[in-house]
Scaffold this motif. Sequence first.
Motif, PDB file in Angstrom:
ATOM      1  N   ARG A  20       0.841  -1.187   0.000  1.00 22.60           N
ATOM      2  CA  ARG A  20       0.000   0.000   0.000  1.00 22.60           C
ATOM      3  C   ARG A  20       0.880   1.241   0.000  1.00 22.60           C
ATOM      4  O   ARG A  20       1.851   1.318   0.745  1.00 22.60           O
ATOM      5  CB  ARG A  20      -0.901   0.014   1.238  1.00 22.60           C
ATOM      6  N   SER A  21       0.568   2.165  -0.875  1.00 23.18           N
ATOM      7  CA  SER A  21       1.276   3.429  -0.995  1.00 23.18           C
ATOM      8  C   SER A  21       2.757   3.181  -1.324  1.00 23.18           C
ATOM      9  O   SER A  21       3.057   2.588  -2.357  1.00 23.18           O
ATOM     10  CB  SER A  21       1.089   4.283   0.263  1.00 23.18           C
ATOM     11  N   ALA A  43      -3.528   1.906  -3.355  1.00 18.77           N
ATOM     12  CA  ALA A  43      -3.271   3.341  -3.201  1.00 18.77           C
ATOM     13  C   ALA A  43      -1.872   3.721  -3.685  1.00 18.77           C
ATOM     14  O   ALA A  43      -1.080   4.294  -2.959  1.00 18.77           O
ATOM     15  CB  ALA A  43      -3.496   3.780  -1.752  1.00 18.77           C
ATOM     16  N   ASP A  74      -8.279  10.192  -4.198  1.00 18.15           N
ATOM     17  CA  ASP A  74      -6.878  10.074  -3.781  1.00 18.15           C
ATOM     18  C   ASP A  74      -6.106  11.329  -4.187  1.00 18.15           C
ATOM     19  O   ASP A  74      -6.058  11.671  -5.371  1.00 18.15           O
ATOM     20  CB  ASP A  74      -6.242   8.838  -4.414  1.00 18.15           C
ATOM     21  N   ASP A  93     -10.435   7.884  -0.248  1.00 22.00           N
ATOM     22  CA  ASP A  93      -9.222   8.626  -0.572  1.00 22.00           C
ATOM     23  C   ASP A  93      -8.007   7.699  -0.507  1.00 22.00           C
ATOM     24  O   ASP A  93      -8.144   6.482  -0.635  1.00 22.00           O
ATOM     25  CB  ASP A  93      -9.069   9.832   0.361  1.00 22.00           C
ATOM     26  N   HIS A  94      -6.837   8.257  -0.282  1.00 19.58           N
ATOM     27  CA  HIS A  94      -5.598   7.479  -0.277  1.00 19.58           C
ATOM     28  C   HIS A  94      -5.569   6.415   0.829  1.00 19.58           C
ATOM     29  O   HIS A  94      -4.883   5.410   0.705  1.00 19.58           O
ATOM     30  CB  HIS A  94      -4.396   8.426  -0.140  1.00 19.58           C
ATOM     31  N   GLY A  95      -6.334   6.621   1.883  1.00 18.01           N
ATOM     32  CA  GLY A  95      -6.366   5.661   2.986  1.00 18.01           C
ATOM     33  C   GLY A  95      -7.109   4.376   2.665  1.00 18.01           C
ATOM     34  O   GLY A  95      -6.915   3.361   3.334  1.00 18.01           O
ATOM     35  N   LYS A  97      -9.966   3.460   3.368  1.00 13.62           N
ATOM     36  CA  LYS A  97     -10.703   2.955   4.531  1.00 13.62           C
ATOM     37  C   LYS A  97     -12.216   3.112   4.415  1.00 13.62           C
ATOM     38  O   LYS A  97     -12.947   2.507   5.185  1.00 13.62           O
ATOM     39  CB  LYS A  97     -10.227   3.674   5.798  1.00 13.62           C
TER      40      LYS A  97
END
Length: 115
Positions: A20-21, A43, A74, A93-95, A97
Motif C-alpha cells: 500500500r502506498s 493506493a 486520492d 481517498d488514499h487511505g 478505509k
Amino acid sequence: MVDELRVGALHGLPLVVGGRSLGARVACRNVEATGAVAVLCLAFPLQPPRGSTSRLPELDAVAVPTLVVQGERDQFGIPPAGEHRTVVVVPGDHGLKKDLEAVASAVRAWLPGVV
C-alpha cells in the motif's frame, strides 16, 4: 525473506507481491527480483500533491499483471489502465478505509486470473 519463503512454505506456489502506498512502489521495483507473477498496488502514490514528478514510469515498467486499487478522491491521483495494468477506483481517498469491501472485492475478482 522472499527467498526463504520460496524454498519453504511457499515452494512451488505463484507469488504475488504488493503493498500500500510506498509499499506498492517497492513491490513494482522488485517484481523481477522476486520472480512474482503479479503485483497488487493499493493506493499507488502516482504524483505527490505538491510535486510535479509522476511515478507512472514505475508502474509502466512492470511487465506482469498488475492491479491498482485507488480511492476516487486520492490526493496522489489515479493512474491510467495500461497494457498489463488494471485500475479499479473505489470510494474514498488514499487511505482506502471508506469501503474496505470494495477493495477486497476488487482483489478477489482479479486474483484468480493471475494465479
